[in-house]
Scaffold this active site. Sequence first.
Site, PDB file in Angstrom:
ATOM      1  N   ASP A  40       0.849  -1.199   0.000  1.00  0.00           N
ATOM      2  CA  ASP A  40       0.000   0.000   0.000  1.00  0.00           C
ATOM      3  C   ASP A  40       0.883   1.247   0.000  1.00  0.00           C
ATOM      4  O   ASP A  40       0.728   2.143  -0.826  1.00  0.00           O
ATOM      5  CB  ASP A  40      -0.910   0.005   1.237  1.00  0.00           C
ATOM      6  CG  ASP A  40      -1.732  -1.259   1.329  1.00  0.00           C
ATOM      7  OD1 ASP A  40      -2.591  -1.448   0.467  1.00  0.00           O
ATOM      8  OD2 ASP A  40      -1.472  -2.064   2.241  1.00  0.00           O
ATOM      9  N   GLU A 299       1.692  -6.531  -5.775  1.00  0.00           N
ATOM     10  CA  GLU A 299       1.589  -5.885  -7.085  1.00  0.00           C
ATOM     11  C   GLU A 299       2.773  -4.992  -7.419  1.00  0.00           C
ATOM     12  O   GLU A 299       3.207  -4.925  -8.565  1.00  0.00           O
ATOM     13  CB  GLU A 299       0.310  -5.044  -7.187  1.00  0.00           C
ATOM     14  CG  GLU A 299      -0.954  -5.852  -7.368  1.00  0.00           C
ATOM     15  CD  GLU A 299      -1.506  -6.359  -6.057  1.00  0.00           C
ATOM     16  OE1 GLU A 299      -1.068  -5.873  -4.992  1.00  0.00           O
ATOM     17  OE2 GLU A 299      -2.372  -7.246  -6.088  1.00  0.00           O
TER      18      GLU A 299
HETATM   19  O1  TRH Z   1       4.592  -6.038   0.525  1.00  0.00           O
HETATM   20  P1  TRH Z   1       3.666  -6.613  -0.437  1.00  0.00           P
HETATM   21  O2  TRH Z   1       3.310  -8.003  -0.200  1.00  0.00           O
HETATM   22  O3  TRH Z   1       2.359  -5.733  -0.489  1.00  0.00           O
HETATM   23  C1  TRH Z   1       1.064  -6.302  -0.497  1.00  0.00           C
HETATM   24  C2  TRH Z   1       0.460  -6.297  -1.852  1.00  0.00           C
HETATM   25  O4  TRH Z   1       0.473  -5.021  -2.453  1.00  0.00           O
HETATM   26  C3  TRH Z   1      -0.938  -6.814  -1.729  1.00  0.00           C
HETATM   27  O5  TRH Z   1      -1.605  -6.881  -2.937  1.00  0.00           O
HETATM   28  C4  TRH Z   1      -1.702  -5.946  -0.782  1.00  0.00           C
HETATM   29  O6  TRH Z   1      -3.007  -6.320  -0.704  1.00  0.00           O
HETATM   30  C5  TRH Z   1      -1.026  -6.037   0.542  1.00  0.00           C
HETATM   31  O7  TRH Z   1       0.304  -5.561   0.423  1.00  0.00           O
HETATM   32  C6  TRH Z   1      -1.735  -5.237   1.590  1.00  0.00           C
HETATM   33  O8  TRH Z   1       4.265  -6.547  -1.927  1.00  0.00           O
HETATM   34  P2  TRH Z   1       4.482  -5.358  -2.968  1.00  0.00           P
HETATM   35  O9  TRH Z   1       3.176  -4.894  -3.516  1.00  0.00           O
HETATM   36  O10 TRH Z   1       5.450  -5.836  -3.951  1.00  0.00           O
HETATM   37  O11 TRH Z   1       5.133  -4.185  -2.128  1.00  0.00           O
HETATM   38  C7  TRH Z   1       6.415  -4.256  -1.596  1.00  0.00           C
HETATM   39  C8  TRH Z   1       7.035  -2.881  -1.578  1.00  0.00           C
HETATM   40  O12 TRH Z   1       8.183  -2.871  -0.733  1.00  0.00           O
HETATM   41  C9  TRH Z   1       7.514  -2.423  -2.946  1.00  0.00           C
HETATM   42  O13 TRH Z   1       7.252  -1.039  -3.093  1.00  0.00           O
HETATM   43  C10 TRH Z   1       9.026  -2.646  -2.894  1.00  0.00           C
HETATM   44  C11 TRH Z   1       9.301  -2.344  -1.449  1.00  0.00           C
HETATM   45  N1  TRH Z   1      10.540  -2.923  -0.910  1.00  0.00           N
HETATM   46  C12 TRH Z   1      11.626  -2.063  -0.702  1.00  0.00           C
HETATM   47  O14 TRH Z   1      11.560  -0.870  -1.043  1.00  0.00           O
HETATM   48  N2  TRH Z   1      12.760  -2.570  -0.126  1.00  0.00           N
HETATM   49  C13 TRH Z   1      12.870  -3.867   0.274  1.00  0.00           C
HETATM   50  O15 TRH Z   1      13.925  -4.258   0.815  1.00  0.00           O
HETATM   51  C14 TRH Z   1      11.753  -4.723   0.014  1.00  0.00           C
HETATM   52  C15 TRH Z   1      11.850  -6.175   0.397  1.00  0.00           C
HETATM   53  C16 TRH Z   1      10.613  -4.222  -0.560  1.00  0.00           C
END
Ligand code: TRH
Length: 412
Positions: A40, A299
Amino acid sequence: MSADTNADTPSAFSLSPVLTVPSALQRWDVFCRVIDNHGDLGVCWRLARDLAGRGAQVRLWVDDASALAWMAPDGAPGVRVLPWRDPLADEVPADVVIEAFGCDPPAAYVSRMVSAAETGTAPLWINLEYLSAEPHVERLHGLASPQWSGPGRGLTKWFFYPGFTAATGGLLREPGLLARRDAHHPATTLTRLGIHLGADDHPDHALMLLFGYTQPLLAAWLDLLADAPHARGDRRVRTTLLVTPGFSAQQVRAWLHQRGATGPGPVVGALRLHFLPHVTQVEFDRLLWASDLNLVRGEDSLVRALWAGQPLLWQLYPQDDGVHADKLSAFLDVALDRAPPALAAPLRAMARLWNGAGDPADLPRTWAALWPALQQAWGADTARRQRRWAEQPDLVSSLLAWAEARQSGGLG
Ligand code: TRH
């Protein structure tokens, strides 16, 4: 609104024009509630930063900004992060109000939107939805949701759906992303993060990034990597797996314990493990660019992995009612529509297994078929896919064009 020359210069194709923020829509409020995980806030931060980069003044109202400490520790010019609260006396609603994923801005804020509407300056109110390739997205994108009750009674909220086709809001792709990716030197990123691939690596060595939810197949898959054929004979590392914090790290540590391996960068057979700290979004992108296989989730990391262009496997946010199966299938249909069967078949099979469908006993056979198929056919296929998506307007350009047309009455 003006269309800038695009800062991206991939040789193979020309990108859709980058739109900048029109003067009548300078002020944006983005509302974000962190439900769980990082997606989010991850999406809202990218959106806010991209809008600000094109000239907007953005306030990001968020109920839990703690993850920004590692995601975006330096902030971004033009973005102010505010706590989720009622607006102060002098805080008027912006020109455009985005609530992410139906998070319902505070009632006192919405009441001010009603007051603004009464004086003829109604903000444009947009509900930014989750990314999906399912058919309903094209149907619902841009639809009105008149507010018949509640604090926003009398206002209209508009649905805005990210997506993969021209009939949707598109994918987030900030200006210059593909050019930055093409100019990137993986070794610099890896060295900065203390990741040393070692001089004795196997010639077929692969670097993989693991960012997942709890994965029932993980231990069996790690066994396959560790016990890769011929690995015992030459005792050289064939895979380095970068493990992100959270579910993935916990599961990998449990597997290591089971295999009796310890140490900060343990090697088990042909597999070396490297546990990552949380890195910034910018660094996260670079890791996606550097890796030979990206195992991503949710996503936002999916979209970033798609732009990275490296082979990927997507683990969807699991939902009790199983709707993620339909979402996966719609994505595979869109992503693999022109892929050669030799690639599409093992990729579909592995994606289904990775998301809890199919028979886990098929994992060794499916993985063995997938890996060579990725080497042979992924490159051409991803280039075609990226071209298609990059020629469509990016999400922020779509949003700006749509908002300007809506505001000027051009959408009826
Ligand atoms: O963290 P997520 O599993 O987020 C989820 C999904 O969006 C899901 O659909 C939603 O319903 C739920 O949250 C509430 O995966 P996502 O979407 O890939 O988001 C991860 C974010 O974290 C992305 O912006 C990349 C960031 N990230 C970093 O910046 N540094 C890191 O070290 C890591 C591991 C991730």
